[in-house]
Scaffold this active site. Structure first.
Site, PDB file in Angstrom:
ATOM      1  N   HIS A 146       0.875  -1.172   0.045  1.00 50.81           N
ATOM      2  CA  HIS A 146       0.033  -0.008  -0.015  1.00 50.81           C
ATOM      3  C   HIS A 146       0.764   1.117   0.063  1.00 50.81           C
ATOM      4  CE1 HIS A 146      -3.895   1.977   0.675  1.00 50.81           C
ATOM      5  NE2 HIS A 146      -2.984   3.139   1.003  1.00 50.81           N
ATOM      6  N   CYS A 147       1.052   1.750  -1.043  1.00 47.57           N
ATOM      7  CA  CYS A 147       1.729   3.022  -1.399  1.00 47.57           C
ATOM      8  C   CYS A 147       1.156   3.919  -2.550  1.00 47.57           C
ATOM      9  CB  CYS A 147       3.418   2.779  -1.692  1.00 47.57           C
ATOM     10  SG  CYS A 147       3.639   1.562  -2.708  1.00 47.57           S
ATOM     11  N   ARG A 189     -10.461   0.827  -6.304  1.00 48.58           N
ATOM     12  CA  ARG A 189     -10.507   1.263  -4.961  1.00 48.58           C
ATOM     13  C   ARG A 189     -11.631   2.370  -4.777  1.00 48.58           C
ATOM     14  NH1 ARG A 189      -6.799   5.323  -1.327  1.00 48.58           N
ATOM     15  NH2 ARG A 189      -6.941   4.255   0.422  1.00 48.58           N
ATOM     16  N   HIS A 239      -5.982  -0.344   5.877  1.00 47.50           N
ATOM     17  CA  HIS A 239      -5.594   0.442   7.323  1.00 47.50           C
ATOM     18  C   HIS A 239      -6.253  -0.067   8.279  1.00 47.50           C
ATOM     19  CE1 HIS A 239      -3.489   3.077   4.536  1.00 47.50           C
ATOM     20  NE2 HIS A 239      -4.548   3.803   4.316  1.00 47.50           N
ATOM     21  N   ASP A 282       2.131   3.207   3.038  1.00 52.16           N
ATOM     22  CA  ASP A 282       0.980   4.138   3.116  1.00 52.16           C
ATOM     23  C   ASP A 282       1.857   5.531   2.321  1.00 52.16           C
ATOM     24  OD1 ASP A 282      -1.439   5.431   2.680  1.00 52.16           O
ATOM     25  OD2 ASP A 282      -1.482   6.034   4.819  1.00 52.16           O
ATOM     26  N   ASN A 304      -2.561  13.486   4.083  1.00 55.70           N
ATOM     27  CA  ASN A 304      -3.271  13.985   5.124  1.00 55.70           C
ATOM     28  C   ASN A 304      -2.717  13.573   6.573  1.00 55.70           C
ATOM     29  OD1 ASN A 304      -5.177  15.541   3.378  1.00 55.70           O
ATOM     30  ND2 ASN A 304      -5.968  13.278   2.690  1.00 55.70           N
TER      31      ASN A 304
END
Length: 287
Positions: free
Chosen positions: A27-28, A120, A177, A242, A247
């Site tokens: 997840h990046c 997604r 997450h 991530d 944010n």
């Protein structure tokens, strides 16, 4: 511990943990550069550029050889930055796209040819909340014959209300997450119990990443949740950085996140499943 120039030019350390060969950051993101790949006009945030070269520098520092690049909402349905990064390293990168029901079979096939293996949808309130569910259903119907999956980015408060819909999905699904659970409420909270129930299903995968989103450094508050998910679903959990942490208020060293793997999955076998075998199976890497 040694330091190395990071992707942002700020010195960050190398991890203590040595990841096994063929480990994957599942997840990046890549952002821009905006001058080449403009951000979506209706975006909820504008990130700093984090192009493919920055992602490669991160993985060189961490000792990771593979990656799944997840399309972020700031680029909307314009997946070109992600596809460009995959084309740069096609044997090592895969992608998860954002699409809507304007994508016909030809467009979806082009994404598949470009290394995309899933779509997604964001349900997170600060990113715009739940999608148009009619569009959601049409997209799911179009991808269900492709062997793709759907990635669901949820707020913890949405897990219980959406659980029945999620169980009815005709494609495998991935929860981002750890469901963004509130660690202060403990592992017995209804949202996490519902997430564990989903995790035990054969069609559910969960990313035990985002520790920096649900806890503060050194992220120990996230560990009971990650461990419980790995225990519930040892062969369908994934891990990622991530990067570049859109944010997120406080800066994070990704080496700290990688070092958590030894606490999430203490055994060598468990670490290999989490970092190598599970993402290889879901994303079609050759082990």
């Amino acid at each position: 511990m040694t330091s190395a120039p990071s992707e942002s030019g700020v010195h960050k350390r190398k991890p203590i943990f040595t990841a096994p060969p063929l480990s994957c950051d599942a997840h990046c993101h890549v952002f821009g550069p905006g001058a080449v790949f403009p951000y979506a006009p209706d975006r909820r945030y504008t990130p700093e550029d984090a192009p493919k070269e920055a992602l490669a520098a991160l993985h060189d520092r961490l000792g990771l050889e593979r990656a799944v690049i997840v399309q972020a909402s700031c680029h909307g349905t314009d997946n070109r930055a992600m596809l460009d990064a995959i084309a740069w390293r096609p044997d090592r990168y895969r992608g998860v796209a954002i699409v809507d029901d304007s994508f016909d079979e030809k467009a979806l096939q082009a994404l598949d040819d470009g290394g995309v293996r899933g779509v997604r949808f964001n349900f997170v309130k600060h990113l715009g909340g739940a999608p148009d569910m009619a569009v959601f259903d049409r997209v799911i119907d179009r991808i269900k014959g492709r062997g793709w999956h759907v990635v669901l980015h949820l707020d913890a408060i949405d897990i219980v209300p959406l659980a029945d819909m999620i169980r009815r999905l005709p494609v495998p699904f991935v929860i981002d997450h750890m469901g963004r659970v509130d660690t202060a409420l403990g592992t017995d909270q209804p949202a996490f119990r519902s997430l564990l129930d989903l995790a035990r299903r054969e069609d559910c995968w969960v990313k035990v990443c985002g520790s920096e989103r649900i806890s503060s450094y050194p992220f120990d508050a996230a560990l009971p949740f990650a461990r419980a998910l790995v225990e519930a679903s040892p062969e369908r959990t994934l891990w990622g950085t991530d990067f570049p942490h859109p944010n997120l208020k406080d800066p994070v060293d990704e080496a700290d996140l990688l070092d958590l793997v030894t606490k999430i999955a203490p055994s060598v076998e468990g670490q290999r499943r989490l970092l190598v075998d599970n993402p290889a199976r879901l994303y079609g890497f050759t082990t």
